[in-house]
Scaffold this motif. Structure first.
Motif, mmCIF file in Angstrom:
data_model
loop_
_atom_site.group_PDB
_atom_site.id
_atom_site.type_symbol
_atom_site.label_atom_id
_atom_site.label_comp_id
_atom_site.label_asym_id
_atom_site.label_seq_id
_atom_site.Cartn_x
_atom_site.Cartn_y
_atom_site.Cartn_z
ATOM 1 N N UNK A 64 0.845 -1.201 0.000
ATOM 2 C CA UNK A 64 0.000 0.000 0.000
ATOM 3 C C UNK A 64 0.877 1.246 0.000
ATOM 4 N N UNK A 65 0.536 2.210 -0.838
ATOM 5 C CA UNK A 65 1.308 3.437 -0.926
ATOM 6 C C UNK A 65 1.043 4.306 0.294
ATOM 7 N N UNK A 66 2.110 4.860 0.883
ATOM 8 C CA UNK A 66 1.976 5.714 2.062
ATOM 9 C C UNK A 66 1.569 7.118 1.668
ATOM 10 N N UNK A 67 0.702 7.748 2.479
ATOM 11 C CA UNK A 67 0.421 9.167 2.240
ATOM 12 C C UNK A 67 1.551 9.996 2.865
ATOM 13 N N UNK A 68 1.489 11.321 2.682
ATOM 14 C CA UNK A 68 2.585 12.178 3.110
ATOM 15 C C UNK A 68 2.873 12.072 4.608
ATOM 16 N N UNK A 69 1.819 12.123 5.427
ATOM 17 C CA UNK A 69 2.003 12.062 6.887
ATOM 18 C C UNK A 69 2.568 10.702 7.306
ATOM 19 N N UNK A 70 2.039 9.633 6.723
ATOM 20 C CA UNK A 70 2.548 8.287 7.038
ATOM 21 C C UNK A 70 4.020 8.170 6.650
ATOM 22 N N UNK A 71 4.331 8.728 5.481
ATOM 23 C CA UNK A 71 5.704 8.689 4.967
ATOM 24 C C UNK A 71 6.664 9.377 5.946
ATOM 25 N N UNK A 72 6.279 10.555 6.446
ATOM 26 C CA UNK A 72 7.118 11.304 7.394
ATOM 27 C C UNK A 72 7.325 10.514 8.681
ATOM 28 N N UNK A 73 6.245 9.888 9.161
ATOM 29 C CA UNK A 73 6.346 9.119 10.403
ATOM 30 C C UNK A 73 7.269 7.918 10.228
ATOM 31 N N UNK A 74 7.121 7.219 9.120
ATOM 32 C CA UNK A 74 7.936 6.029 8.857
ATOM 33 C C UNK A 74 9.418 6.379 8.762
ATOM 34 N N UNK A 75 9.744 7.508 8.162
ATOM 35 C CA UNK A 75 11.140 7.889 7.910
ATOM 36 C C UNK A 75 11.811 8.548 9.123
ATOM 37 N N UNK A 76 11.051 8.747 10.202
ATOM 38 C CA UNK A 76 11.650 9.322 11.418
ATOM 39 C C UNK A 76 12.646 8.314 11.999
ATOM 40 N N UNK A 77 13.859 8.821 12.336
ATOM 41 C CA UNK A 77 14.869 7.887 12.875
ATOM 42 C C UNK A 77 15.101 8.091 14.367
ATOM 43 N N UNK A 88 0.126 0.003 9.935
ATOM 44 C CA UNK A 88 0.991 0.096 8.756
ATOM 45 C C UNK A 88 2.218 0.947 9.063
ATOM 46 N N UNK A 89 1.996 2.082 9.735
ATOM 47 C CA UNK A 89 3.097 2.997 10.044
ATOM 48 C C UNK A 89 4.106 2.330 10.973
ATOM 49 N N UNK A 90 3.628 1.622 11.988
ATOM 50 C CA UNK A 90 4.538 0.980 12.941
ATOM 51 C C UNK A 90 5.358 -0.113 12.265
ATOM 52 N N UNK A 91 4.703 -0.963 11.469
ATOM 53 C CA UNK A 91 5.439 -2.055 10.814
ATOM 54 C C UNK A 91 6.407 -1.514 9.759
ATOM 55 N N UNK A 92 5.978 -0.497 9.026
ATOM 56 C CA UNK A 92 6.843 0.073 7.982
ATOM 57 C C UNK A 92 8.029 0.809 8.586
ATOM 58 N N UNK A 93 7.794 1.498 9.724
ATOM 59 C CA UNK A 93 8.929 2.197 10.355
ATOM 60 C C UNK A 93 9.942 1.179 10.895
ATOM 61 N N UNK A 94 9.451 0.096 11.473
ATOM 62 C CA UNK A 94 10.347 -0.944 11.975
ATOM 63 C C UNK A 94 11.196 -1.498 10.830
ATOM 64 N N UNK A 95 10.548 -1.756 9.715
ATOM 65 C CA UNK A 95 11.264 -2.242 8.517
ATOM 66 C C UNK A 95 12.287 -1.202 8.042
ATOM 67 N N UNK A 96 11.888 0.082 8.060
ATOM 68 C CA UNK A 96 12.761 1.172 7.592
ATOM 69 C C UNK A 96 14.016 1.271 8.460
ATOM 70 N N UNK A 97 13.855 1.142 9.767
ATOM 71 C CA UNK A 97 15.006 1.215 10.672
ATOM 72 C C UNK A 97 16.005 0.105 10.353
ATOM 73 N N UNK A 98 15.492 -1.077 10.044
ATOM 74 C CA UNK A 98 16.341 -2.234 9.782
ATOM 75 C C UNK A 98 16.989 -2.148 8.410
ATOM 76 N N UNK A 99 16.179 -1.877 7.384
ATOM 77 C CA UNK A 99 16.668 -1.898 5.996
ATOM 78 C C UNK A 99 17.495 -0.645 5.663
#
Length: 617
Positions: A1-14, A30-41
């Protein structure tokens, strides 16, 4: 699923703290799982340095499954768990505790029952009394409340304190802890042992918390310690959906998060992917009347408007008739019964709805363990009167009701297993005033025998004086008589359609078997039948069509809600209920309930009047 702008910002927070305000249906999982993946990848954070906390085991399991799916693997080093499972892991390593040291909820209930019985305390409804006691014990522990300053809403303050102390003594004697002790012990351990705290801080460098609005003080204090010194605390929740105050949840913790973490960033997930725009707009108008909240406005992703249908009826019976008619219309239009839900404020409110569904042979599934109203001691009293009137003469039946209301007839005069009035007259032959009372009872029972069930209960209530007995009973035990009257009214109303006692008794048996069948089918994921849920238990769920029934003052908001903070919690609960609907939301009220005049809930007016308009008027 494509992230909207707010979701995208939350996911990319480090790094550093972040508050994610996630409105209903806004994709927080979605945001929690995608951010977890983002931190790892993206940032190569080791999986075992990440902790994801949810409030229930089911939610933790679902979160982990979704994460594994998005990672394309079947195992991970990321820790997914509830607060209790995480804190118990810490305790287990420090104290070598095992699961046998934890008291289960069923055993805990048995212990409290035994303590209450041993101390000789009385109550009207055992299950409700014990459940309320357990909630209060949990609240005292979870919020570090000094026992001497706590004022119980379940029973007398000293009574509560005695039960609380006895329960904790028994825990210590048996080398056991409960779920709340896990929090207390973990907090005390981390405060006392800086070395142990440092070990867990090094392990959990990134902490993500779901449903943060439901956190209590102890949970928050522990999490704050674990998050130091990096303070990589990523919290997701919605203060407008904080509905567990009775469990110790404090939405103000979320509200003051920016003050605790001045460097924190804040993101609003404001696109709702669940509901039509009319439903979102109405829910937004409602919640805007709460004063203590983050200001936010949600937008609908769906192109369809959705419908909000508000109707008022002359009686509750009219309301429930319309309810089943609309259910049948929606089913005929192709909506599955399992994609519809009837939401009630309390379990007690489900009884009249179930009666009507059974009358129309509409299958249903109760998501809660609904209590059987006919198991209540008031029902047992009424049925005992009727059974005696029909000719049964067992001693137990007479002992049950002989002094309900007070007749001052001694138990000693029932000296055999079968009762006959001649022996009663003989026992009191030298006391004319007692003979008159026995004669009146015999006359009352003869009248009841010739009535239909509804008229018989009416006569027991007023003619015999059972209502007066209930009021005296409530006053003696410092409980609200209205709660007992609600039970009496529902039992009475259930008898309305039946011409004979046999028919009513057959229905009671059928009702009992239906609830038993419900219990046996609890493991079925999507049973075919309309869902009946309390507003509390509907949280996290969604349905194409939602019916909110009995939307009246004293029901929602509940009559116990008096203070502003209680009204605001009731409004949040109604907001949660409204936002379960995807396409159609029905809001039904009635002008009369059990022959008592009722007002529509203030929430109905608020749905169409936002706060600014309300202030202007």
């Amino acid at each position: 699923m494509k992230l909207n702008q707010a979701q995208h910002e939350a996911v990319r927070h480090k790094d550093g703290p972040m508050l994610v305000l996630a409105g209903p249906g806004s994709g927080k999982t979605l945001v929690i799982t995608e951010r977890t993946k983002y931190l790892i990848k993206r940032h190569k954070i080791p999986e075992n340095n990440i902790l994801v906390i949810t409030f229930t085991r089911a939610a933790a399991r679902e979160m982990k499954e979704r994460f594994l799916k998005t990672m394309g693997t079947d195992k991970t080093g990321v820790s997914f768990g509830t607060f209790h499972s995480v804190f118990f892991t810490i305790l287990r390593h420090a104290y070598n505790l095992g699961t046998d040291n934890i008291i289960g909820e069923e055993e805990k209930t048995v212990w409290i029952k035994d303590i209450v019985k041993r101390l000789g305390f009385e109550y009207a409804n055992e299950k409700e009394f014990i459940d309320d006691l357990l909630s209060e014990i949990s609240m005292v522990k979870g919020n570090k409340i000094e026992l001497s300053t706590y004022y119980s809403s379940t029973c007398g303050d000293e009574v509560f304190r005695t039960i609380y102390r006895e329960y904790n003594k028994k825990l210590r004697r048996n080398n056991r802890i409960d779920f709340d002790d896990m929090l207390l012990l973990c907090y005390e351990l981390l405060i006392a042992r800086a070395d142990i705290l440092k070990l867990w801080q090094k392990k959990f460098k990134y902490i993500l918390i779901d449903e943060f609005q439901d956190i209590n003080i102890l949970q928050y204090e522990i999490v704050k310690m674990l998050a130091e010194p990096e303070r990589n605390l990523f919290i997701v929740g919605d203060d407008d959906q904080s509905i567990y105050k009775f469990r110790g949840a404090k939405p103000e913790i979320m509200l003051k998060f920016p003050a605790d973490y001045p460097e924190s960033k804040k993101i609003l997930l404001d696109i709702n992917y669940r509901s039509g725009s009319e439903i979102i707009k109405s829910a937004g108008c409602l919640i805007s009347h709460n004063k203590i909240r983050y200001l936010k406005e949600l937008k609908a992703y769906k192109k369809t408007n959705g419908q909000v249908i508000i109707e008022s009826f002359k009686t509750m019976s009219d309301q429930n008739k319309k309810l089943v008619e609309e259910i049948l219309i929606q089913a005929k239009a192709g909506i599955l019964l399992s994609d519809m839900a009837i939401l009630v404020r309390t379990n007690l409110g489900a009884g009249a709805v179930i009666h009507k569904l059974m009358e129309y042979n509409i299958p249903f599934f109760a998501g809660d363990s609904l209590p059987n109203i006919f198991d209540h001691w008031i029902a047992t009293d009424l049925i005992s009167y009727i059974r005696i009137a029909r000719g049964e003469n067992d001693r137990e039946l007479y002992l049950r009701v002989i002094n309900r209301p007070k007749r001052y007839i001694s138990r000693d005069c029932f000296d055999s297993q079968k009762v006959d009035f001649d022996s009663l007259y003989s026992y009191y032959e030298d006391k004319e005033w007692m003979l008159a009372r026995i004669e009146q009872l015999e006359y009352d029972l003869a009248l009841i025998a010739g009535m239909n069930p509804y008229a018989a209960i009416q006569y027991i209530r007023r003619g015999i004086g059972y209502e007066d007995f209930l009021r005296d009973y409530a006053n003696e035990r410092k409980i609200n008589p209205d709660e007992l009257m609600d039970v009496l009214n529902e039992i009475h109303d259930s008898a309305r359609e039946f011409k004979t006692f046999s028919d009513w008794f057959s229905y009671i048996q059928q009702y009992k078997e239906e609830l038993k069948r419900q219990k046996q089918n609890e493991h079925i994921k999507n049973p075919e039948g309309i869902n009946i849920l309390t507003m509390h238990s509907s949280k996290g769920l969604e349905f194409s069509v939602v019916f909110l029934v009995d939307v009246n003052e004293e029901i929602t908001p509940h009559k116990k809600a008096v203070l502003l903070e209680n009204i605001e919690e009731e409004r949040r609960l109604f907001y949660v209920a409204m936002t379960r609907a995807k396409d159609k939301l029905y809001i039904f009220s009635s002008k009369q309930r059990y022959n008592k005049d009722m007002l529509p809930s203030r929430f109905i007016k608020e749905i169409t009047t936002d706060k600014s308009e309300d202030v202007a008027t």
